[in-house]
Design a protein around this motif. Sequence first.
Motif, PDB file in Angstrom:
ATOM      1  N   PHE A 188      58.702  50.211  -9.246  1.00 23.75           N
ATOM      2  CA  PHE A 188      58.796  48.896 -10.197  1.00 23.75           C
ATOM      3  C   PHE A 188      57.307  48.610 -10.974  1.00 23.75           C
ATOM      4  CE2 PHE A 188      58.358  44.732 -11.860  1.00 23.75           C
ATOM      5  CZ  PHE A 188      59.696  44.757 -12.446  1.00 23.75           C
ATOM      6  N   ARG A 189      57.236  49.073 -11.859  1.00 29.08           N
ATOM      7  CA  ARG A 189      56.242  48.704 -13.154  1.00 29.08           C
ATOM      8  C   ARG A 189      55.600  47.418 -12.886  1.00 29.08           C
ATOM      9  NH1 ARG A 189      53.658  52.065 -17.040  1.00 29.08           N
ATOM     10  NH2 ARG A 189      51.539  51.457 -17.476  1.00 29.08           N
ATOM     11  N   CYS A 190      55.314  46.874 -11.877  1.00 29.14           N
ATOM     12  CA  CYS A 190      54.924  45.769 -11.410  1.00 29.14           C
ATOM     13  C   CYS A 190      53.713  44.914 -12.761  1.00 29.14           C
ATOM     14  CB  CYS A 190      54.605  44.848 -10.502  1.00 29.14           C
ATOM     15  SG  CYS A 190      53.121  45.688  -9.695  1.00 29.14           S
ATOM     16  N   HIS A 191      53.426  45.893 -12.863  1.00 33.88           N
ATOM     17  CA  HIS A 191      51.641  45.017 -13.802  1.00 33.88           C
ATOM     18  C   HIS A 191      51.502  47.101 -14.167  1.00 33.88           C
ATOM     19  CE1 HIS A 191      47.930  45.271 -14.963  1.00 33.88           C
ATOM     20  NE2 HIS A 191      47.526  43.208 -14.385  1.00 33.88           N
ATOM     21  N   ARG A 192      50.375  46.227 -15.729  1.00 29.42           N
ATOM     22  CA  ARG A 192      50.397  48.033 -16.391  1.00 29.42           C
ATOM     23  C   ARG A 192      49.215  48.576 -15.843  1.00 29.42           C
ATOM     24  NH1 ARG A 192      45.755  44.972 -21.149  1.00 29.42           N
ATOM     25  NH2 ARG A 192      44.464  44.701 -19.030  1.00 29.42           N
TER      26      ARG A 192
END
Length: 240
Positions: A188-192
């Motif tokens: 999961f892309r939790c932050h850029r």
Amino acid sequence: MAKMIKFAICDDEPLMAQEISGLISQYMEEKKLPSYCVKLFFDSCSLLESGCDFDVLFLDIQMEKPNGIETARTLRQRGNQSLMIFVTVLKECVFDVFEVEAYDYLLKPIDSRHFRRTMDRAVRTLEQRRSKSILIRRGASCEVILLQEIVYCEVQGRKIFIHKNSGTTIDYYEKLEQLEQRVDSRFFRCHRSYLVNLAYIRGCHAGQVLLPQGEKIPVSRLRERDLSQALLRFMKEKDF
């Protein structure tokens, strides 16, 4: 399966531990899977002190403190991803094992048919885990990394740093957007700048994702809700 399967049995009844070991050996020989090893532990402390990361762990629930559930909780907090199969005489304990991501639950005395079905599933799951990997290039060389080994990835400048469950870090040149397309739904892309493996998340608090070894990585405010939904979906659907 070419890679050795590492089994561990933790039971304070030596006869039961030997029985499970015998069932494992019988199953592996019947399926012609010669590459395996079995390690026996007769108390939970010796298991925790071993520092070993096993593929499949048969764990008795009723033991001297810490008991099986407490032992499993400690292992999970350390980032252990073993398939945990609990063994007990108590049917009512079945609901207690879900919090530590139990793979299965066997009642004593062990039914051989149930045991074989559990082993069939476990071997299949390990095959699926090991077949999922990515190839990264570092200069003139390349390296295959299993997705299950990746805790999180972060980008710094033009480089990606892959943090593995072994504590090692690998860096190479790639865009995080490209890597995101190459991994599966457990990420999961939790932050850029961060991509996290949902299997290793131990919580989310104050804009930070909590990881097994006490590490913390940021989660964007706008992605916190999506992260919670992704975690719930992962827990329901995972088959890695």
